[in-house]
Design a protein around this motif. Structure first.
Motif, PDB file in Angstrom:
ATOM      1  N   MET A   1      28.893  40.165  21.323  1.00  0.00           N
ATOM      2  CA  MET A   1      30.252  40.646  21.582  1.00  0.00           C
ATOM      3  C   MET A   1      31.166  39.478  21.928  1.00  0.00           C
ATOM      4  SD  MET A   1      32.564  43.035  21.945  1.00  0.00           S
ATOM      5  CE  MET A   1      31.616  44.568  21.867  1.00  0.00           C
ATOM      6  N   LEU A   2      32.306  39.393  21.253  1.00  0.00           N
ATOM      7  CA  LEU A   2      33.272  38.340  21.553  1.00  0.00           C
ATOM      8  C   LEU A   2      33.790  38.493  22.980  1.00  0.00           C
ATOM      9  CD1 LEU A   2      35.344  38.409  18.240  1.00  0.00           C
ATOM     10  CD2 LEU A   2      33.755  36.612  18.963  1.00  0.00           C
ATOM     11  N   PRO A   3      34.127  37.396  23.639  1.00  0.00           N
ATOM     12  CA  PRO A   3      34.632  37.471  25.011  1.00  0.00           C
ATOM     13  C   PRO A   3      36.017  38.084  25.076  1.00  0.00           C
ATOM     14  CG  PRO A   3      34.731  35.220  24.231  1.00  0.00           C
ATOM     15  CD  PRO A   3      33.990  35.989  23.186  1.00  0.00           C
ATOM     16  N   ASP A   4      36.277  38.789  26.162  1.00  0.00           N
ATOM     17  CA  ASP A   4      37.583  39.399  26.412  1.00  0.00           C
ATOM     18  C   ASP A   4      38.341  38.497  27.373  1.00  0.00           C
ATOM     19  OD1 ASP A   4      39.741  41.077  26.981  1.00  0.00           O
ATOM     20  OD2 ASP A   4      38.516  42.886  26.887  1.00  0.00           O
ATOM     21  N   SER A   5      39.489  37.993  26.920  1.00  0.00           N
ATOM     22  CA  SER A   5      40.259  37.038  27.717  1.00  0.00           C
ATOM     23  C   SER A   5      41.555  37.626  28.255  1.00  0.00           C
ATOM     24  CB  SER A   5      40.570  35.789  26.882  1.00  0.00           C
ATOM     25  OG  SER A   5      39.398  35.063  26.596  1.00  0.00           O
ATOM     26  N   HIS A   6      41.614  38.945  28.379  1.00  0.00           N
ATOM     27  CA  HIS A   6      42.794  39.575  28.983  1.00  0.00           C
ATOM     28  C   HIS A   6      42.333  40.862  29.663  1.00  0.00           C
ATOM     29  CE1 HIS A   6      47.379  40.486  28.463  1.00  0.00           C
ATOM     30  NE2 HIS A   6      46.910  41.004  29.601  1.00  0.00           N
ATOM     31  N   ILE A   7      41.983  40.728  30.935  1.00  0.00           N
ATOM     32  CA  ILE A   7      41.441  41.851  31.708  1.00  0.00           C
ATOM     33  C   ILE A   7      42.148  41.921  33.059  1.00  0.00           C
ATOM     34  CG2 ILE A   7      39.384  42.787  32.853  1.00  0.00           C
ATOM     35  CD1 ILE A   7      37.692  41.426  30.716  1.00  0.00           C
ATOM     36  N   HIS A   8      42.534  43.138  33.450  1.00  0.00           N
ATOM     37  CA  HIS A   8      43.183  43.353  34.741  1.00  0.00           C
ATOM     38  C   HIS A   8      42.256  44.098  35.694  1.00  0.00           C
ATOM     39  CE1 HIS A   8      47.030  41.856  33.369  1.00  0.00           C
ATOM     40  NE2 HIS A   8      46.889  42.569  32.272  1.00  0.00           N
ATOM     41  N   THR A   9      42.514  43.897  36.979  1.00  0.00           N
ATOM     42  CA  THR A   9      41.720  44.549  38.016  1.00  0.00           C
ATOM     43  C   THR A   9      42.675  45.109  39.079  1.00  0.00           C
ATOM     44  OG1 THR A   9      41.495  42.704  39.591  1.00  0.00           O
ATOM     45  CG2 THR A   9      40.016  42.706  37.668  1.00  0.00           C
ATOM     46  N   SER A  10      42.110  45.595  40.157  1.00  0.00           N
ATOM     47  CA  SER A  10      42.908  46.169  41.240  1.00  0.00           C
ATOM     48  C   SER A  10      43.781  45.135  41.940  1.00  0.00           C
ATOM     49  CB  SER A  10      41.996  46.857  42.257  1.00  0.00           C
ATOM     50  OG  SER A  10      40.957  45.997  42.684  1.00  0.00           O
ATOM     51  N   PHE A  11      43.630  43.864  41.601  1.00  0.00           N
ATOM     52  CA  PHE A  11      44.573  42.870  42.102  1.00  0.00           C
ATOM     53  C   PHE A  11      45.925  42.988  41.399  1.00  0.00           C
ATOM     54  CE2 PHE A  11      40.769  40.782  43.791  1.00  0.00           C
ATOM     55  CZ  PHE A  11      41.232  40.303  45.010  1.00  0.00           C
ATOM     56  N   SER A  12      45.944  43.672  40.255  1.00  0.00           N
ATOM     57  CA  SER A  12      47.206  44.006  39.588  1.00  0.00           C
ATOM     58  C   SER A  12      47.621  45.396  40.038  1.00  0.00           C
ATOM     59  CB  SER A  12      47.031  44.011  38.064  1.00  0.00           C
ATOM     60  OG  SER A  12      46.838  42.714  37.555  1.00  0.00           O
ATOM     61  N   GLN A  13      48.901  45.563  40.316  1.00  0.00           N
ATOM     62  CA  GLN A  13      49.370  46.825  40.879  1.00  0.00           C
ATOM     63  C   GLN A  13      49.271  47.991  39.906  1.00  0.00           C
ATOM     64  OE1 GLN A  13      50.579  43.874  41.443  1.00  0.00           O
ATOM     65  NE2 GLN A  13      51.325  43.669  43.537  1.00  0.00           N
ATOM     66  N   ASP A  14      49.067  47.712  38.631  1.00  0.00           N
ATOM     67  CA  ASP A  14      48.953  48.794  37.654  1.00  0.00           C
ATOM     68  C   ASP A  14      47.508  49.069  37.243  1.00  0.00           C
ATOM     69  OD1 ASP A  14      48.607  46.429  36.293  1.00  0.00           O
ATOM     70  OD2 ASP A  14      49.993  46.906  34.660  1.00  0.00           O
ATOM     71  N   SER A  15      46.550  48.618  38.054  1.00  0.00           N
ATOM     72  CA  SER A  15      45.136  48.878  37.786  1.00  0.00           C
ATOM     73  C   SER A  15      44.420  49.251  39.076  1.00  0.00           C
ATOM     74  CB  SER A  15      44.464  47.648  37.180  1.00  0.00           C
ATOM     75  OG  SER A  15      43.064  47.832  37.060  1.00  0.00           O
ATOM     76  N   SER A  16      43.472  50.164  38.974  1.00  0.00           N
ATOM     77  CA  SER A  16      42.648  50.531  40.128  1.00  0.00           C
ATOM     78  C   SER A  16      41.200  50.095  39.928  1.00  0.00           C
ATOM     79  CB  SER A  16      42.704  52.050  40.357  1.00  0.00           C
ATOM     80  OG  SER A  16      42.239  52.753  39.218  1.00  0.00           O
ATOM     81  N   ALA A  17      40.943  49.351  38.867  1.00  0.00           N
ATOM     82  CA  ALA A  17      39.574  48.946  38.533  1.00  0.00           C
ATOM     83  C   ALA A  17      39.118  47.792  39.417  1.00  0.00           C
ATOM     84  CB  ALA A  17      39.488  48.550  37.070  1.00  0.00           C
ATOM     85  N   LEU A  18      38.002  47.971  40.076  1.00  0.00           N
ATOM     86  CA  LEU A  18      37.452  46.879  40.866  1.00  0.00           C
ATOM     87  C   LEU A  18      37.016  45.741  39.947  1.00  0.00           C
ATOM     88  CD1 LEU A  18      35.258  48.853  43.425  1.00  0.00           C
ATOM     89  CD2 LEU A  18      37.513  47.841  43.810  1.00  0.00           C
ATOM     90  N   PRO A  19      37.205  44.500  40.362  1.00  0.00           N
ATOM     91  CA  PRO A  19      36.767  43.384  39.519  1.00  0.00           C
ATOM     92  C   PRO A  19      35.300  43.485  39.121  1.00  0.00           C
ATOM     93  CG  PRO A  19      38.135  42.583  41.325  1.00  0.00           C
ATOM     94  CD  PRO A  19      37.890  44.042  41.583  1.00  0.00           C
ATOM     95  N   GLU A  20      34.466  43.936  40.070  1.00  0.00           N
ATOM     96  CA  GLU A  20      33.034  44.059  39.766  1.00  0.00           C
ATOM     97  C   GLU A  20      32.775  45.051  38.641  1.00  0.00           C
ATOM     98  OE1 GLU A  20      33.340  42.832  44.125  1.00  0.00           O
ATOM     99  OE2 GLU A  20      34.436  44.100  42.707  1.00  0.00           O
ATOM    100  N   SER A  21      33.561  46.128  38.587  1.00  0.00           N
ATOM    101  CA  SER A  21      33.347  47.120  37.534  1.00  0.00           C
ATOM    102  C   SER A  21      33.756  46.568  36.177  1.00  0.00           C
ATOM    103  CB  SER A  21      34.124  48.400  37.844  1.00  0.00           C
ATOM    104  OG  SER A  21      35.529  48.197  37.772  1.00  0.00           O
ATOM    105  N   GLN A  22      34.790  45.757  36.149  1.00  0.00           N
ATOM    106  CA  GLN A  22      35.207  45.137  34.893  1.00  0.00           C
ATOM    107  C   GLN A  22      34.156  44.138  34.399  1.00  0.00           C
ATOM    108  OE1 GLN A  22      37.390  47.189  34.033  1.00  0.00           O
ATOM    109  NE2 GLN A  22      39.397  46.190  34.012  1.00  0.00           N
TER     110      GLN A  22
END
Length: 266
Positions: A1-22
């Motif tokens: 799988m190619l790497p994903d170089s644009h990922i947001h986490t709960s550090f962005s106000q428009d995401s609730s995803a924990l960094p660990e889950s990403q």
């Protein structure tokens, strides 16, 4: 799988995803590396706190995660900066002192307004707004050096009243060609952002014809990102995108580590 170089986490106000889950999702998909790129849009408008990244919390946390997952996946640390000319001095100083691997530069706000809201288009034709977006984007790319790759070039069509129904590269080539040439001249990458598929465009941002044109003009630096704000969105349509990029003439994508580009074969 190619790497994903644009990922947001709960550090962005428009995401609730924990960094660990990403990160866990990237591991599950078989990636060897990824880059977290949370939002930082400084002084974009009236709600000035909405997209400010707490670097004092973010960077140490990501460094810890880099070490925690080191034996399973390479965690690159990045940021998505909102580009605006009136914050040029701030952005240039920030980019020089940030200890990150990768900086995406994006045009999120135009005239301090957010295209996400429908009133952005009030009193103007869709064509007028799209042209203005590209003209402002060109000015920013020419003036600013605080980024490595320019994000989702035709992002504006996600929110247009008719989306991309009447949009094509050819209709705006006079505005887009100078953008692509400026990126190439400055040694900046162009991002291929697959979120357009999730937004119902049936195309990446930028669209395939722009990607082909970038390659025709001699563009080689191309980063790949899903713009994921949740685990299920990570690597959105990457297999499809890999075939499209090959059809456009590309043979590799680029990842950034310590702000330096590295090619990865498609």
């Amino acid at each position: 799988m190619l790497p994903d170089s644009h990922i947001h986490t709960s550090f962005s106000q428009d995401s609730s995803a924990l960094p660990e889950s990403q990160i866990s999702q990237c591991i599950h998909l078989g990636m060897k590396e990824l880059c977290i790129t949370d939002h930082h849009d400084y002084e974009f408008g009236p709600e000035k706190e909405a997209f400010l990244l707490d670097f004092d919390a973010y960077l140490p946390y990501m460094q810890c995660l880099r070490q925690k997952y080191a034996d399973r996946i390479q965690v690159n640390i990045g940021v998505e900066l909102g580009l605006q000319l009136h914050t040029q001095e701030y952005l240039e100083n920030l980019s020089q002192r940030l200890e990150v691997d990768f900086i995406i530069g994006s045009s999120h706000f135009i005239d301090k307004k957010d295209p996400y809201y429908s009133d952005f288009f009030e009193g103007k034709s869709e064509q007028e707004v799209y042209k203005h977006y590209f003209e402002v984007t060109l000015d920013r790319i020419r003036a600013l050096n605080c980024f490595d790759s320019f994000g989702h070039l035709d992002y504006i069509v996600r929110y247009g009243p008719t989306s991309n129904q009447h949009y094509s590269f050819q209709a705006y080539q006079d505005q887009i060609d100078p953008i692509l040439k400026a990126l190439i001249e400055k040694g900046k990458a162009l991002e291929c952002n697959t979120a357009g598929f999730r937004y119902g465009l049936n195309h990446p941002n930028p669209c395939e014809d722009i990607l082909k044109r970038y390659h025709e003009l001699g563009g080689e630096l191309l980063t790949l990102g899903s713009d994921a704000h949740s685990p299920k969105a990570i690597a959105c349509e990457f297999d499809r995108m890999q075939a499209i990029l090959k059809d456009c003439g590309f043979r590799y994508i680029t990842v950034y580590r310590q702000r330096k580009p590295y090619p990865l074969p498609l």
